[in-house]
Scaffold this active site. Structure first.
Site, mmCIF file in Angstrom:
data_model
loop_
_atom_site.group_PDB
_atom_site.id
_atom_site.type_symbol
_atom_site.label_atom_id
_atom_site.label_comp_id
_atom_site.label_asym_id
_atom_site.label_seq_id
_atom_site.Cartn_x
_atom_site.Cartn_y
_atom_site.Cartn_z
ATOM 1 N N ARG A 16 30.444 12.161 -42.496
ATOM 2 C CA ARG A 16 30.612 12.849 -41.207
ATOM 3 C C ARG A 16 30.296 14.338 -41.324
ATOM 4 O O ARG A 16 29.764 14.938 -40.391
ATOM 5 C CB ARG A 16 32.024 12.657 -40.688
ATOM 6 N N LYS B 217 37.538 -10.842 -31.253
ATOM 7 C CA LYS B 217 38.246 -11.183 -30.011
ATOM 8 C C LYS B 217 37.447 -10.979 -28.743
ATOM 9 O O LYS B 217 36.829 -9.931 -28.552
ATOM 10 C CB LYS B 217 39.489 -10.305 -29.907
ATOM 11 N N GLY C 111 34.519 3.696 -31.058
ATOM 12 C CA GLY C 111 35.122 3.400 -29.753
ATOM 13 C C GLY C 111 34.437 4.125 -28.604
ATOM 14 O O GLY C 111 34.362 3.609 -27.491
HETATM 15 P P1 AMP Z 1 35.086 -6.346 -34.172
HETATM 16 O O1 AMP Z 1 35.836 -5.171 -34.734
HETATM 17 O O2 AMP Z 1 35.539 -6.809 -32.848
HETATM 18 O O3 AMP Z 1 33.582 -6.129 -34.249
HETATM 19 O O4 AMP Z 1 35.452 -7.591 -35.102
HETATM 20 C C1 AMP Z 1 35.089 -7.617 -36.441
HETATM 21 C C2 AMP Z 1 35.904 -8.616 -37.194
HETATM 22 O O5 AMP Z 1 35.724 -9.914 -36.673
HETATM 23 C C3 AMP Z 1 35.479 -8.665 -38.645
HETATM 24 O O6 AMP Z 1 36.535 -8.208 -39.434
HETATM 25 C C4 AMP Z 1 35.196 -10.137 -38.885
HETATM 26 O O7 AMP Z 1 35.705 -10.606 -40.109
HETATM 27 C C5 AMP Z 1 35.902 -10.824 -37.740
HETATM 28 N N1 AMP Z 1 35.305 -12.124 -37.445
HETATM 29 C C6 AMP Z 1 34.025 -12.396 -37.168
HETATM 30 N N2 AMP Z 1 33.838 -13.708 -37.010
HETATM 31 C C7 AMP Z 1 35.030 -14.303 -37.197
HETATM 32 C C8 AMP Z 1 35.480 -15.657 -37.168
HETATM 33 N N3 AMP Z 1 34.631 -16.656 -36.909
HETATM 34 N N4 AMP Z 1 36.786 -15.905 -37.387
HETATM 35 C C9 AMP Z 1 37.638 -14.886 -37.652
HETATM 36 N N5 AMP Z 1 37.277 -13.589 -37.689
HETATM 37 C C10 AMP Z 1 35.984 -13.299 -37.460
#
Ligand code: AMP
Length: 398
Positions: free
Chosen positions: A31, A200, A379
């Site tokens: 950064r 999610k 974010g």
């Molecule tokens: P995000 O911060 O929303 O981009 O989510 C990222 C996280 O989603 C990572 O830590 C991944 O390990 C998790 N992730 C991705 N695919 C899956 C899955 N099929 N089941 C559980 N966790 C997942």
């Protein structure tokens, strides 16, 4: 950054929120390095630079004091001086007599670093009095902290109100983030494909709703895909699911259909019998996953279908991994997508990776330089893509 910085003092909001080890040594200076072009440009033009940043999340202790020893920007002075190749002065408070005196005495080519913005309660409240005191230190204001642009804080937003349009500017970093996001959002070359993954649906609702309004193809992978399969009556075993979002998932599928958006879900998955890299693995259709098994990555058919859609795109937006890429046995889907996005970029597509763990994924895979733009905005980029007005951006444009 087309301000005339010569013989002026410029207050520059940077993001020096770097990780420190237990002895307060910087463990990753990305950064700080990222802000150097902006700082150097001002210095090279014969200006003086007053830097401010937050560091960590200093919380008040029960007696009302803050652990200033841990969160002081003093820890950064030596390294910043090395990076810039010149001395860096330090003011032990963000505002007040010392900051005012040192800012007033600053000469062309000199650099002053102010203490952690978050030591003042007024910072996160966007306090006008604090912002005014900051504005009084300088002639010009430059904001290069895009990662904080979604917060209406005193040093990122309110302070800009005290400078007219001709005395404030985005820094190079922030200018680039805004320009690249607008290239996707406002005038994308089509077909435009968005690849959304991650854990999610609930984290990405706003993003998905917005994207359905203007993309040609929406690829949904990662853990969030199983909520869509369940919503359609599929069996998803022990895969990640948000049962309170089934209705929403159905709604999004219907909206995509209405608008003629091609929505691609991973037809098959790599399923595992536990959430572990050492789990037993097999391939399964994503809507027929046996009990006791969970989808942790997209399968070979999905990799192929997603790759084809990406290859025929002219603009690609990627947010969120296709599987649990942190575990090598479930990283194949994310890796394939990263490689295909890189290849499409090489062949002329514009690709933006940002606003989630996909940034970590492309970096980990050594492909960060092979895509058009990797956002460091976290974010803030996510909110920008969701269509929200970022206070830190708006304040500069007003
Ligand atoms: P995000 O911060 O929303 O981009 O989510 C990222 C996280 O989603 C990572 O830590 C991944 O390990 C998790 N992730 C991705 N695919 C899956 C899955 N099929 N089941 C559980 N966790 C997942």
């Amino acid at each position: 950054m087309n301000l005339d910085f010569a013989h002026k003092k410029t207050l520059v909001r940077v993001d020096f929120n770097v990780p420190l080890d237990s002895e307060y040594r910087i463990t990753d200076d990305t950064r700080m390095r990222a802000a150097l072009p902006t700082i150097r440009h001002i210095l090279d033009q014969g200006g003086a630079v007053i830097l401010m940043s937050h560091l960590g999340r200093p919380k008040k202790r029960e007696d009302g004091t803050i652990d200033t020893g841990k969160f002081t920007l003093r820890h950064l002075v030596g390294h910043l001086s090395d990076l810039l190749g010149r001395p860096v002065q330090f003011a032990a408070d963000l505002v007040g007599p010392e900051a005012t005196r040192k800012a007033a005495a600053l000469q062309a080519g000199e650099v002053l670093l102010l203490e952690n913005t978050r030591f003042h309660d007024g910072e996160t409240k966007g306090d006008r009095e604090l912002a005014k005191q900051l504005a009084d230190l300088a002639d010009l204001y430059v904001n290069d902290a895009f990662g904080s642009a979604h917060r209406a804080h005193a040093s990122t937003t309110t302070v800009a109100e005290f400078f007219d349009r001709n005395s404030k500017s985005f820094g190079y970093l922030m200018e680039n983030e805004v320009k690249n996001a607008k290239r996707v959002l406002e005038h994308p070359e089509r077909p435009l494909t968005a690849i959304i993954g991650g854990a999610k649906v609930s984290d990405k609702i706003l993003l998905l709703e917005r994207l359905i309004g203007f993309v040609d193809t929406l690829i949904v992978g990662g853990g969030m895909a199983y909520t869509f399969f369940k919503a359609n009556g599929g069996r998803i075993g022990n895969s990640l699911v948000e049962d309170d979002r089934l209705e929403l998932a159905r709604d999004l599928l219907a909206k995509a259909k209405d608008r003629g958006v091609q929505l691609l879900l991973p037809q098959d998955s790599i399923v595992a019998d536990s959430f572990s890299n050492d789990a037993r693995r097999q391939e399964s259709p994503s809507n027929q996953i046996a009990d006791g098994w969970m989808g942790l990555d997209i399968g070979p058919q999905a990799r192929q279908a997603f790759s084809e859609a990406i290859r025929s795109s002219k603009t690609i937006l990627w947010n969120g991994p296709m599987g649990v890429f942190e575990m090598p046995n479930f990283a194949e889907g994310t890796k394939t997508i990263a490689e295909v996005v890189a290849k499409a970029t090489q062949q002329g597509a514009f690709s933006l990776v940002g606003g989630g763990d996909s940034v970590a994924a492309v970096t980990q895979m050594g492909l960060a330089d092979e895509v058009s733009f990797v956002s460091t905005g976290g974010g803030a980029m996510l909110e920008f893509l969701e269509g929200k007005e970022l206070p830190g951006v708006k304040a500069m444009e007003d």
